[in-house]
Design a protein around this motif. Structure first.
Motif, short mmCIF file in Angstrom:
data_model
loop_
_atom_site.label_atom_id
_atom_site.label_comp_id
_atom_site.label_asym_id
_atom_site.label_seq_id
_atom_site.Cartn_x
_atom_site.Cartn_y
_atom_site.Cartn_z
N VAL A 100 0.84 -1.21 0.00
CA VAL A 100 0.00 0.00 0.00
C VAL A 100 0.87 1.25 0.00
CG1 VAL A 100 -1.65 1.34 1.37
CG2 VAL A 100 -1.97 -1.12 1.08
N VAL A 101 1.93 1.26 0.80
CA VAL A 101 2.83 2.42 0.84
C VAL A 101 3.49 2.63 -0.52
CG1 VAL A 101 4.97 3.31 1.85
CG2 VAL A 101 3.25 2.23 3.31
N ILE A 102 3.93 1.55 -1.15
CA ILE A 102 4.57 1.66 -2.46
C ILE A 102 3.59 2.18 -3.50
CG2 ILE A 102 5.62 0.32 -4.34
CD1 ILE A 102 6.88 -1.45 -2.18
N LEU A 103 2.36 1.69 -3.48
CA LEU A 103 1.35 2.17 -4.42
C LEU A 103 1.06 3.65 -4.21
CD1 LEU A 103 -1.16 -0.82 -4.49
CD2 LEU A 103 0.49 -0.16 -6.25
N LEU B 76 12.51 1.35 2.94
CA LEU B 76 12.04 0.36 3.89
C LEU B 76 10.86 -0.43 3.32
CD1 LEU B 76 12.19 -0.88 6.74
CD2 LEU B 76 10.64 0.95 7.50
N ALA B 77 9.92 0.25 2.67
CA ALA B 77 8.76 -0.43 2.11
C ALA B 77 9.16 -1.43 1.04
CB ALA B 77 7.77 0.59 1.54
N PHE B 78 10.07 -1.06 0.15
CA PHE B 78 10.53 -1.98 -0.89
C PHE B 78 11.28 -3.16 -0.29
CE2 PHE B 78 9.76 1.39 -4.07
CZ PHE B 78 9.24 0.63 -5.09
N ASN B 79 12.11 -2.91 0.71
CA ASN B 79 12.86 -4.00 1.33
C ASN B 79 11.94 -4.98 2.04
OD1 ASN B 79 15.55 -3.44 0.59
ND2 ASN B 79 15.73 -1.88 2.18
#
Length: 348
Positions: free
Chosen positions: A53-56, A328-331
């Motif tokens: 959700v954060v990445i989107l 952090l979100a991608f990791n």
């Protein structure tokens, strides 16, 4: 007299409802593919859902940057000396430090995250446009690295012999390079020469392309080594031997038989490579060899904010926090995808 037709007894007659439910569930699980199982695991992983959700949201901000900034009313490159009431935003006697706001950032109902020292550019607008630049460079570099690493790794692992030896030595050479130093040395040179040859007036557009190419060129070798190792194992499998016996050529075997079995590895590596490229772009811009003024970039903003950390700490906080949350979100998503695709993990 009419004779009734007796119905044959069902094999499930007399069985408890709990047993029937377990049998139906077992049949459903047996029919699921690895992709469906992995997706089911991801849906149960709260960290993966939050990270996705954060990445989107970050991608949406990058795509809708012009609309968001238009609603804000302050373009990222516009110098603002006065507010809506005609009061000065910057204290010219102290070198252009913002006046008022939270922690001396100049934040207000007009400038939500404050303004930059000396020039008064809106921090929110530049942060939004910096999202677009950072993601574009990272995604471009990742695509180049994944394509090169996948093709070279599969060719080396499938053909073997002198082809494998030659490509493996090339991987060793690329892995031995101090990539950060070469990127720092090559990026400004290629950008300046390319600007002269192509006649591109905007240096930063060319720099973005150079950063994508350089990050991808120095980032494919590690993936190629992983793909080569898995290809060496897959080429001896029964389905590959069957395709060969039916007359399939190398191209068909590589891209139709081997590549689908390598997709989980490629997906995990891609989700872990993107944050590395985001950090690399920010580091290069911070060091002055990446994106230059006036184009907004998180690394460029952090570099500019380092001189004002005492008088305006929020100027450094906002781009630094945006970079931290994105990486952090991608990791976290990459770790969740890797765990979901692990065949050794429990499937309950």
């Amino acid at each position: 007299m009419t004779l009734g037709v007796s119905e044959a007894p069902s094999p499930n007659d007399g069985l408890p409802a709990e047993h029937l439910a377990e049998t139906a569930e077992a049949k459903q699980i047996e029919g699921r593919s690895l992709g469906k199982i992995a997706f089911a695991r991801l849906r149960r992983d709260k960290i993966a859902i939050i990270s996705a959700v954060v990445i989107l949201l970050i991608i949406a901000v990058a795509l809708l940057a012009p609309l968001i900034v238009k609603l804000n009313g302050f373009p990222p490159d516009q110098f603002n000396k006065l507010d809506a009431d005609g009061n000065p935003l910057l204290n010219t006697r102290d070198g252009g430090i913002p006046i008022g706001g939270l922690f001396g950032s100049g934040s207000s109902a007009e400038h939500w995250l404050g303004v930059e020292p000396q020039n008064g550019r809106d921090v929110f607008s530049r942060l939004v446009y910096g999202t677009r630049v950072s993601l574009l460079v990272a995604l471009g570099g990742t695509i180049i690295a994944v394509v090169l690493g996948t093709v070279i790794g599969m060719v080396a692992g499938y053909f073997g012999g002198w082809v494998d030896t030659l490509l493996s030595r090339l991987m060793d050479i690329m892995l031995s390079f101090p990539s950060l130093l070469f990127v720092m040395a090559l990026t400004p040179v290629i950008a300046s020469r390319g600007q002269d040859l192509l006649g591109i007036p905007d240096d930063n557009k060319l720099r973005m392309g150079v950063l994508m190419f350089v990050l991808g060129f120095f980032g494919w070798a590690y993936l190629a080594r992983i793909v080569r190792g898995q290809t060496l194992s897959l080429r001896e499998r029964e389905f590959v031997e069957a395709a060969r016996s039916l007359g399939a050529g190398p191209g068909y075997v590589i891209f139709k038989q081997l590549l689908p079995n390598l997709l989980p590895t490629l997906l995990v590596y891609t989700t872990l490579l993107i944050p590395g490229n985001i950090t690399a772009e920010a580091a290069l811009s911070f060091l002055g060899v990446g994106i230059k003024e006036p184009t907004a970039s998180w690394g460029r903003m952090i570099s500019d904010a380092s001189d004002w950390i005492e008088s305006n700490p929020l100027y450094l906080f906002f781009p630094g926090m945006a970079l931290f949350i994105t990486v952090l979100a991608f990791n976290l998503l990459g770790d969740s995808v890797r765990d979901a695709l692990d065949p050794r993990a429990g499937r309950g």
